[in-house]
Structure formats: structure tokens, C-alpha cells
Enzyme design. Structure first.
Site, PDB file in Angstrom:
ATOM      1  N   GLY A 179       0.747  -1.261   0.000  1.00  0.00           N
ATOM      2  CA  GLY A 179       0.000   0.000   0.000  1.00  0.00           C
ATOM      3  C   GLY A 179       0.772   1.304   0.000  1.00  0.00           C
ATOM      4  N   GLY A 181       2.881   2.525  -2.267  1.00  0.00           N
ATOM      5  CA  GLY A 181       3.354   2.957  -3.595  1.00  0.00           C
ATOM      6  C   GLY A 181       2.713   4.242  -4.101  1.00  0.00           C
ATOM      7  N   CYS A 184      -0.423   3.446  -6.048  1.00  0.00           N
ATOM      8  CA  CYS A 184      -1.152   2.334  -5.458  1.00  0.00           C
ATOM      9  C   CYS A 184      -2.414   2.848  -4.784  1.00  0.00           C
ATOM     10  CB  CYS A 184      -0.223   1.692  -4.432  1.00  0.00           C
ATOM     11  SG  CYS A 184      -1.064   0.641  -3.295  1.00  0.00           S
TER      12      CYS A 184
HETATM   13  P1  5GP Z   1       6.774   3.669  -5.603  1.00  0.00           P
HETATM   14  O1  5GP Z   1       8.255   3.615  -5.621  1.00  0.00           O
HETATM   15  O2  5GP Z   1       6.210   4.148  -6.908  1.00  0.00           O
HETATM   16  O3  5GP Z   1       6.229   4.421  -4.426  1.00  0.00           O
HETATM   17  O4  5GP Z   1       6.269   2.164  -5.386  1.00  0.00           O
HETATM   18  C1  5GP Z   1       6.589   1.136  -6.266  1.00  0.00           C
HETATM   19  C2  5GP Z   1       5.881  -0.118  -5.831  1.00  0.00           C
HETATM   20  O5  5GP Z   1       4.448   0.042  -5.824  1.00  0.00           O
HETATM   21  C3  5GP Z   1       6.067  -1.317  -6.752  1.00  0.00           C
HETATM   22  O6  5GP Z   1       7.320  -1.926  -6.632  1.00  0.00           O
HETATM   23  C4  5GP Z   1       4.915  -2.225  -6.344  1.00  0.00           C
HETATM   24  O7  5GP Z   1       5.216  -2.972  -5.201  1.00  0.00           O
HETATM   25  C5  5GP Z   1       3.825  -1.225  -5.977  1.00  0.00           C
HETATM   26  N1  5GP Z   1       2.812  -1.104  -7.047  1.00  0.00           N
HETATM   27  C6  5GP Z   1       3.013  -0.897  -8.358  1.00  0.00           C
HETATM   28  N2  5GP Z   1       1.852  -0.818  -9.029  1.00  0.00           N
HETATM   29  C7  5GP Z   1       0.884  -1.004  -8.114  1.00  0.00           C
HETATM   30  C8  5GP Z   1      -0.542  -1.057  -8.183  1.00  0.00           C
HETATM   31  O8  5GP Z   1      -1.175  -0.883  -9.228  1.00  0.00           O
HETATM   32  N3  5GP Z   1      -1.179  -1.303  -7.019  1.00  0.00           N
HETATM   33  C9  5GP Z   1      -0.523  -1.506  -5.842  1.00  0.00           C
HETATM   34  N4  5GP Z   1      -1.235  -1.780  -4.762  1.00  0.00           N
HETATM   35  N5  5GP Z   1       0.817  -1.426  -5.733  1.00  0.00           N
HETATM   36  C10 5GP Z   1       1.509  -1.191  -6.857  1.00  0.00           C
END
Ligand code: 5GP
Length: 344
Positions: A179, A181, A184
Site C-alpha cells: 500500500g 506505492g 497504489c
Molecule cells: P513507488 O516507488 O512508486 O512508491 O512504489 C513502487 C511499488 O508500488 C512497486 O514496486 C509495487 O510494489 C507497488 N505497485 C506498483 N503498481 C501497483 C498497483 O497498481 N497497485 C498496488 N497496490 N501497488 C503497486
């Protein structure tokens, strides 16, 4: 019903407390780490920052750039033998890429085909949104049995008990984060999650106790957050949003009102589901969003900015190398992280 009263923390809830230090320049800080993995026995050396297996981020051209400073890229699940074959430089970056799979039969077949053709690739990333199912642990065991010499990353989970369960099922590295991300929406759609800093602290402790490693996956918004992930005990920090929006991601540049943008979307978003799976199944809802990011040019500049920030964090707390950062870390809880007067 039960409520856990202990407050759990996010990156934005803490700051590093500066400490007296003998370091004279951030230039002297060594960001490289060398790890030997629990089951595979493989050794890896590099800067332990990873690109997430998301469209526009987990791409071969990004991998080529990250590999220059020995950072790892988890390729998207759309990479198959054909796609990898087209990339002529695979042999020069193979140490720093991971093949991502889910838990479908076709994922296993794709993995098999890739590892037959490119047997020198060492990392497998088994990635599902919810790593808590019994089926997932069983699947992980079967991948471990089939590939005893590959370094297996598995996730995602956020609690010590499940980090241990994944290690005991064969994971060398546990991926931590549900959660946090940037694209996300799981916390909005389901109300499920765990503040990322606490998840990292608790899972690192659990995995390290068993001789395994963890990745802090998601929730980093700036170089300071990357450093906080390492300070909290993460062996690797994985970035999606911070590596998105660059030329090398291959996304289409959209021009609007004199500015350039690149589309970036979650792997469980409507956009991703339409693109790769012909739309969302009836029983599911989207757990990711789609955003237009300001185009950010070459990824090299972003990499330098992140590494510069992390090096500087190390000098502020007196850590001569990234390895020492966690030992040198004292976090202070804060109610305000920075002055945002001029930040829109
Ligand atoms: P960020 O670095 O962009 O904050 O987070 C990246 C991570 O978000 C990814 O490695 C993956 O674990 C998560 N993530 C990517 N796409 C999605 C999505 O559509 N839904 C959710 N719940 N998590 C995502």
C-alpha cells in the site's frame, strides 16, 4: 476484533538525528554493498537500489543505465525470450537484472524458457500484491526446488511472521510493502496496509535473524526516503515512481500546454489491465492509478541526485559507508518533515 495500539510509522514520520562525524566529504562515502544470499549462495556487489517491475521502469534500457552503477532492475512481467533476445547488451548487464513472475502457470513457463535461453541470469522476482496466501508460499517452494542456485525475491508482505514464512519457504530476499506505492490505491480500495518505515524495521529484523535479506518496496518520494529505508534496516530499496518519467522508460511523451508529460500507472491499474490482460475481471477492482508525470529527461541525472542524497545522509550521521548507515541511525519522530512554503 482487536486493535493494536502501538503507533506504526511512515518515512514522513521521522528524520535522521545528525551526529558528530569524522567524515570530511560525502565523496568518501561508499554506497556499494556485497551480499551473499541464503539459499542460492550467490554473491552480489553493487549499490542496492532497485527499479520496480512496472511499465516504464522495469525496462531493459533503464537496466542498462542502472547497471552502470551496479543497481538492479526487476524487469516487467512482459519480458519474454523474444523481447530479451532483441536487446543485444544483455550479457553486459545480466548480473543486475531479475526476471519477474506472478503465480500463473504461464509465468512459470515464461520463466523456464527465459532461464533456458539465458541461464546466466541470477535473480527471480516472484511478485504478487498479497504475499499472505498459503498458495503463494507453496508456489515459492516449488520455484525454489526447481532453481536451487537462483537468488529468489518474493513478496509482498509487511509483517515479521510472514517475512519469516517466506524465508522458510525458500526466499533469499523478501519484498516488503503493501500500500505505500506512489500509484497504489490498495489502502483506499481495501483499507489494508502497514506504515512502510515500521514494516521495514520489523521485517528486516525477522529476515536478518534467519540469514536472509529484505527489499523496502514502495513509498519513497525523495532521496531522503531512500536513505531512511536503508537506515531502517533494508538491504535494498526499490523505486517505481522516482525512476518513472524518463526517456529510457520508453513511454510516449505527451505534449500539453507547452509542457511534456509521460503516463505512469500502477501494475494493477485499469490502464495496465487493459494493456496486458484485456481488461479487469468482473470480480476485481483496480488497485492502482494512472497519472501524467512531468517528463524528466535522462535517468542518469535522477540517479546522481538520489545517490548524492544518500551519500549526504551518511555523512550527517557519521556513516563512512552504506553498510554502516543503519547502525549509525537514530530516527527522531516528527510532526513536520520539511518547510513546504514554496512547494506546490
Ligand atoms: P513507488 O516507488 O512508486 O512508491 O512504489 C513502487 C511499488 O508500488 C512497486 O514496486 C509495487 O510494489 C507497488 N505497485 C506498483 N503498481 C501497483 C498497483 O497498481 N497497485 C498496488 N497496490 N501497488 C503497486
Amino acid at each position: 476484533m482487536r486493535i493494536e495500539e502501538e503507533l506504526k510509522l511512515d518515512y514522513s514520520d521521522v528524520l535522521f538525528r545528525p551526529k558528530r562525524s569524522t567524515l570530511s566529504s560525502r565523496k568518501d562515502v561508499n554506497l556499494k554493498r556485497t551480499y551473499r544470499f541464503k539459499y542460492s549462495g550467490n554473491e552480489w556487489s553493487g549499490i542496492p537500489i532497485m527499479a520496480a517491475n512496472m511499465d516504464g521502469v522495469g525496462e531493459l534500457e533503464i537496466a542498462e543505465n542502472l547497471s552502470d552503477t551496479d543497481m538492479i532492475t526487476c524487469l516487467t512481467k512482459q519480458h519474454d525470450v523474444k523481447k530479451i533476445k532483441k536487446f543485444k547488451k544483455i550479457k553486459s548487464i545480466y548480473k543486475n537484472i531479475a526476471i519477474s513472475i506472478g503465480i500463473k502457470d504461464e509465468d512459470f513457463k515464461r520463466l523456464d524458457a527465459i532461464l533456458k535461453e539465458f541461464s546466466f541470469i541470477k535473480f527471480i522476482c516472484i511478485d504478487v500484491a498479497n504475499g499472505y496466501s498459503e498458495h503463494f508460499s507453496k508456489y515459492l517452494k516449488s520455484v525454489r526446488d526447481k532453481y536451487p542456485t537462483k537468488t529468489i525475491i518474493a513478496g509482498n508482505v509487511v509483517t515479521a511472521d510472514m517475512a519469516q514464512e517466506l524465508v522458510l519457504s525458500g526466499a533469499d530476499i523478501v519484498k516488503v510493502g503493501i500500500g505505500p506505492g506512489s500509484v497504489c490505491t490498495t489502502r483506499i480500495q481495501t483499507g489494508v496496509g502497514y506504515p512502510q518505515l515500521s514494516a521495514v524495521i520489523e521485517c528486516a529484523d525477522a529476515a536478518h535473524g534467519l540469514g536472509a535479506h529484505i527489499i523496502a518496496d514502495g513509498g519513497c518520494t525523495c532521496p531522503g526516503d531512500v536513505a531512511k529505508g536503508f537506515g531502517a534496516g533494508a538491504d535494498f530499496v526499490m523505486l517505481g515512481g522516482m525512476f518513472a518519467g524518463h526517456d529510457e522508460g520508453g513511454g510516449k511523451i505527451i505534449k500539453s500546454n507547452g509542457s511534456k508529460y509521460i503516463e505512469f500507472y500502477g501494475s494493477s491499474s485499469d490502464t495496465a489491465n487493459k494493456k496486458h490482460y484485456g481488461g479487469l475481471s468482473d470480480y476485481r477492482s483496480s488497485e492502482g492509478r494512472s497519472v501524467k508525470l512531468k517528463y524528466r529527461g535522462k535517468i542518469k541525472d535522477t540517479i546522481s541526485n538520489i545517490l548524492g542524497g544518500v551519500r549526504s545522509s551518511c555523512t550527517y550521521v557519521g556513516a563512512p559507508s552504506l553498510k554502516q548507515l543503519s547502525k549509525c541511525t537514530t530516527f527522531v519522530r516528527v510532526s513536520n518533515q520539511f518547510n513546504d512554503t514554496f512547494v506546490k
